[in-house]
Design a protein around this motif. Structure first.
Motif, PDB file in Angstrom:
ATOM      1  N   ASP A 110       0.659  -0.927   0.467  1.00  0.00           N
ATOM      2  CA  ASP A 110       0.154  -0.145  -0.011  1.00  0.00           C
ATOM      3  C   ASP A 110       0.633   1.550   0.080  1.00  0.00           C
ATOM      4  OD1 ASP A 110      -2.165  -1.001  -0.371  1.00  0.00           O
ATOM      5  OD2 ASP A 110      -2.621  -1.206   1.873  1.00  0.00           O
ATOM      6  N   LEU A 111       1.783   1.264  -0.606  1.00  0.00           N
ATOM      7  CA  LEU A 111       3.233   2.277  -0.412  1.00  0.00           C
ATOM      8  C   LEU A 111       4.051   2.480  -1.535  1.00  0.00           C
ATOM      9  CD1 LEU A 111       4.308   1.703   3.406  1.00  0.00           C
ATOM     10  CD2 LEU A 111       2.887   3.632   2.667  1.00  0.00           C
ATOM     11  N   SER A 112       3.313   1.500  -2.661  1.00  0.00           N
ATOM     12  CA  SER A 112       3.854   1.541  -3.601  1.00  0.00           C
ATOM     13  C   SER A 112       4.038   2.781  -4.081  1.00  0.00           C
ATOM     14  CB  SER A 112       2.432   1.019  -4.424  1.00  0.00           C
ATOM     15  OG  SER A 112       1.318   1.831  -4.601  1.00  0.00           O
ATOM     16  N   PHE A 113       3.451   4.268  -4.531  1.00  0.00           N
ATOM     17  CA  PHE A 113       3.751   5.628  -4.532  1.00  0.00           C
ATOM     18  C   PHE A 113       5.152   6.230  -4.340  1.00  0.00           C
ATOM     19  CE2 PHE A 113       0.125   5.472  -6.575  1.00  0.00           C
ATOM     20  CZ  PHE A 113      -1.002   6.534  -7.422  1.00  0.00           C
ATOM     21  N   SER A 180      -6.142  -1.584  -3.962  1.00  0.00           N
ATOM     22  CA  SER A 180      -6.882  -1.375  -3.566  1.00  0.00           C
ATOM     23  C   SER A 180      -6.608   0.980  -3.463  1.00  0.00           C
ATOM     24  CB  SER A 180      -7.246  -1.148  -2.026  1.00  0.00           C
ATOM     25  OG  SER A 180      -6.742  -1.187  -0.995  1.00  0.00           O
ATOM     26  N   GLU A 181      -5.050   0.396  -2.911  1.00  0.00           N
ATOM     27  CA  GLU A 181      -4.398   2.199  -3.449  1.00  0.00           C
ATOM     28  C   GLU A 181      -4.261   2.836  -4.291  1.00  0.00           C
ATOM     29  OE1 GLU A 181      -3.168   3.984  -0.494  1.00  0.00           O
ATOM     30  OE2 GLU A 181      -5.038   2.833   0.203  1.00  0.00           O
ATOM     31  N   VAL A 182      -3.984   1.870  -5.589  1.00  0.00           N
ATOM     32  CA  VAL A 182      -3.761   2.763  -6.804  1.00  0.00           C
ATOM     33  C   VAL A 182      -5.327   3.407  -7.192  1.00  0.00           C
ATOM     34  CG1 VAL A 182      -2.872   2.440  -8.807  1.00  0.00           C
ATOM     35  CG2 VAL A 182      -2.300   1.517  -7.740  1.00  0.00           C
ATOM     36  N   GLY A 183      -6.639   2.612  -6.692  1.00  0.00           N
ATOM     37  CA  GLY A 183      -7.912   2.140  -7.451  1.00  0.00           C
ATOM     38  C   GLY A 183      -7.978   3.478  -7.003  1.00  0.00           C
ATOM     39  N   SER A 319      -2.186   4.072   4.695  1.00  0.00           N
ATOM     40  CA  SER A 319      -1.334   2.693   4.897  1.00  0.00           C
ATOM     41  C   SER A 319      -0.867   1.691   6.006  1.00  0.00           C
ATOM     42  CB  SER A 319      -0.353   1.640   4.588  1.00  0.00           C
ATOM     43  OG  SER A 319       0.636   2.591   4.765  1.00  0.00           O
ATOM     44  N   ALA A 320      -1.401   2.769   6.801  1.00  0.00           N
ATOM     45  CA  ALA A 320      -1.728   2.772   8.605  1.00  0.00           C
ATOM     46  C   ALA A 320      -2.991   2.169   9.025  1.00  0.00           C
ATOM     47  CB  ALA A 320      -0.771   3.220   8.918  1.00  0.00           C
ATOM     48  N   LYS A 321      -3.792   3.157   8.230  1.00  0.00           N
ATOM     49  CA  LYS A 321      -5.245   3.156   8.480  1.00  0.00           C
ATOM     50  C   LYS A 321      -6.116   2.039   7.820  1.00  0.00           C
ATOM     51  CE  LYS A 321      -9.634   5.908   8.394  1.00  0.00           C
ATOM     52  NZ  LYS A 321     -10.248   5.327   7.290  1.00  0.00           N
ATOM     53  N   THR A 322      -5.652   1.583   6.840  1.00  0.00           N
ATOM     54  CA  THR A 322      -6.363   0.204   6.616  1.00  0.00           C
ATOM     55  C   THR A 322      -6.218  -0.589   6.664  1.00  0.00           C
ATOM     56  OG1 THR A 322      -6.310   1.531   3.778  1.00  0.00           O
ATOM     57  CG2 THR A 322      -6.119  -0.995   3.779  1.00  0.00           C
ATOM     58  N   ALA A 323      -4.431  -0.958   7.177  1.00  0.00           N
ATOM     59  CA  ALA A 323      -3.990  -2.021   8.344  1.00  0.00           C
ATOM     60  C   ALA A 323      -4.770  -2.058   9.542  1.00  0.00           C
ATOM     61  CB  ALA A 323      -2.169  -2.118   8.020  1.00  0.00           C
ATOM     62  N   ARG A 324      -4.453  -0.842  10.237  1.00  0.00           N
ATOM     63  CA  ARG A 324      -5.985  -1.319  11.473  1.00  0.00           C
ATOM     64  C   ARG A 324      -7.233  -1.597  11.185  1.00  0.00           C
ATOM     65  NH1 ARG A 324      -2.530   3.148  13.476  1.00  0.00           N
ATOM     66  NH2 ARG A 324      -3.923   4.760  12.073  1.00  0.00           N
ATOM     67  N   GLU A 325      -8.112  -1.435   9.873  1.00  0.00           N
ATOM     68  CA  GLU A 325      -9.056  -1.699   9.830  1.00  0.00           C
ATOM     69  C   GLU A 325      -9.074  -3.596   9.656  1.00  0.00           C
ATOM     70  OE1 GLU A 325     -10.071   0.715   6.798  1.00  0.00           O
ATOM     71  OE2 GLU A 325     -10.546   2.455   7.369  1.00  0.00           O
ATOM     72  N   ARG A 326      -8.047  -4.171   9.089  1.00  0.00           N
ATOM     73  CA  ARG A 326      -7.505  -5.119   8.911  1.00  0.00           C
ATOM     74  C   ARG A 326      -7.554  -6.427   9.348  1.00  0.00           C
ATOM     75  NH1 ARG A 326      -4.770  -3.622   2.997  1.00  0.00           N
ATOM     76  NH2 ARG A 326      -6.432  -3.455   2.176  1.00  0.00           N
ATOM     77  N   ILE A 334       5.868  -0.773  10.809  1.00  0.00           N
ATOM     78  CA  ILE A 334       6.073  -1.683   9.163  1.00  0.00           C
ATOM     79  C   ILE A 334       6.274  -0.377   8.525  1.00  0.00           C
ATOM     80  CG2 ILE A 334       5.334  -3.591   7.253  1.00  0.00           C
ATOM     81  CD1 ILE A 334       3.229  -4.472   9.553  1.00  0.00           C
ATOM     82  N   VAL A 335       5.762   0.552   8.393  1.00  0.00           N
ATOM     83  CA  VAL A 335       5.722   1.692   7.729  1.00  0.00           C
ATOM     84  C   VAL A 335       7.059   2.464   7.830  1.00  0.00           C
ATOM     85  CG1 VAL A 335       5.254   4.125   6.943  1.00  0.00           C
ATOM     86  CG2 VAL A 335       3.287   2.176   7.332  1.00  0.00           C
ATOM     87  N   GLN A 336       6.626   2.463   9.472  1.00  0.00           N
ATOM     88  CA  GLN A 336       8.430   3.557   9.324  1.00  0.00           C
ATOM     89  C   GLN A 336       9.474   2.400   8.840  1.00  0.00           C
ATOM     90  OE1 GLN A 336       8.604   6.678  10.153  1.00  0.00           O
ATOM     91  NE2 GLN A 336      10.602   6.151   9.394  1.00  0.00           N
ATOM     92  N   ALA A 337       9.539   1.374   9.370  1.00  0.00           N
ATOM     93  CA  ALA A 337      10.916   0.029   8.983  1.00  0.00           C
ATOM     94  C   ALA A 337      11.551   0.345   6.899  1.00  0.00           C
ATOM     95  CB  ALA A 337      10.381  -0.790   9.117  1.00  0.00           C
TER      96      ALA A 337
END
Length: 373
Positions: A110-113, A180-183, A319-326, A334-337
């Motif tokens: 989800d950090l593809s950009f 979903s992110e590119v979507g 990405s973090a928000k979506t992950a928490r929802e999952r 993970i994002v920061q790493a």
């Protein structure tokens, strides 16, 4: 009987059979490897085939592979279950097709950009999963997958019908998106996202079900999209950087001795380098060929470029928000790493004209060596 399909895929047979033991002058263990992409695709020819050749050579034939490209063993959408159910021993897993099964690894997809250079991104993603995200490894393990490495494509762009002589006007365009992110990006600029595997993109364009395909420009050749595309929008729109191209089933992995495990891990890094460099070379060739054949390369307005940059920055929080929802706990770590690894690999690679072998040496030093950091 082996079926010859060219020197780059020597030793690979196309035969649907379960993993077996072949007994002859020497006993060899035959493993199965699946991909939904065709045999001429860089992930097949320069990635999986390279991995297979190295492992077979370095184990002196004690391990052999049967490789099934083009979805012969499993489709993109069934690859994970095929490995988990022990129908095949390895397969190209794309995490965006399994957001609920691989929610931890989806944080990285989800950090593809943030993919501005595929050599940097591939190293950073693999580094993060192997060394800084034990939850990523554990998630794969729970699906009977032992992650070895993955790759990243060059930044994706929109390849569309129509000459776009008046510029890129995305409103209402049906665009194939890789997740979903590119979507979400396509929806923000007024387009209609369509989530299908890239292997189905040509047919969808040909039938008029899509106006654009967001993907690697090299697909103009490797997926024959040049036959149905008139324009390429030069704005980067994410890229592939998730899942696992190089892996082996956890069950098989645990049955290997330390030397064989080491051979496989090293082979995966060599194949990662081969895939990245092949993809980059193919991208340049496809771009030059497309221009010579009259396909237009369209720049976007300053406003559209600014909207893209703002979207990239929003991915950190989203990405973090979506992950928490999952159901992922503390996805911010993970994002920061990943962002930290991206910066580290940018410092090692950016601005240098590295050969494929030099790139592989960096991967081996920093990903596998205890003192490589």
């Amino acid at each position: 009987m082996a079926i010859s399909i060219g020197p780059s895929l020597r030793g690979i047979v196309y035969a649907l059979a379960a993993s077996v033991f072949i007994v002859g002058a020497a006993e060899a263990r035959q493993l199965t490897y699946g991909s939904y992409l065709p045999p001429a695709h860089p992930t097949s020819e320069d990635g999986i085939a390279r991995f297979v050749d190295i492992v077979e050579d370095e184990t002196d034939g004690e391990i052999e592979f049967a490789f099934y490209p083009s979805g012969a063993a499993a489709s993109a959408n069934t690859m994970l279950s095929a490995i988990n159910d022990q129908l095949i021993d390895a397969g190209f897993i794309v995490s965006v097709y399994f957001p609920t099964s691989l929610p931890v690894n989806m944080v990285l997809s989800d950090l593809s950009f943030y993919n501005a250079d595929n050599a940097i991104t591939a190293a950073a993603i693999t580094d993060t999963v192997l060394n800084d995200c034990p939850r990523c490894m554990e998630e794969f393990k729970n699906k009977n997958v032992h992650f070895l490495a993955t790759y990243a494509t060059p930044p994706y762009q929109a390849m569309c019908k129509g000459d776009m002589s008046d510029g890129f006007e995305p409103a209402g365009l049906r665009m194939r998106v890789p997740g979903s992110e590119v979507g979400r990006w396509v929806s923000q600029i007024g387009g209609v996202p369509v989530n299908i595997p890239n292997s189905e993109a040509y047919e969808a364009m040909e039938r008029g079900q899509l106006d654009c395909v967001i993907g690697a420009v090299s697909w103009l050749d490797s997926l024959s999209l040049a036959e149905v595309v008139d324009s390429v929008v030069t704005l980067p729109m994410g890229g592939f950087q998730g899942g696992s191209l190089f892996n082996i089933s956890q069950q098989v992995w645990e049955g290997l001795d330390d030397d064989t495990q080491g051979i496989m891990q090293d082979a995966a890094l060599q194949a990662l380098a081969s895939t990245v460099y092949a993809y980059t070379a193919e991208e340049k060739t496809a771009r030059d060929k497309a221009k010579s054949e009259g396909i237009r390369f369209v720049d976007v307005s300053e406003d559209m470029a600014e909207r893209r940059d703002a979207f990239m920055e929003s991915q950190i929080e989203q990405s973090a928000k979506t992950a928490r929802e999952r159901g992922v706990e503390n996805p911010d770590a993970i994002v920061q790493a990943f962002l930290d690894n991206l910066e580290a690999w940018r410092g090692r690679i950016e601005g240098q004209d590295l050969s494929e072998q030099e790139y592989y040496a960096l991967l081996k030093k920093h990903l596998l060596s205890a003192d490589g950091q």
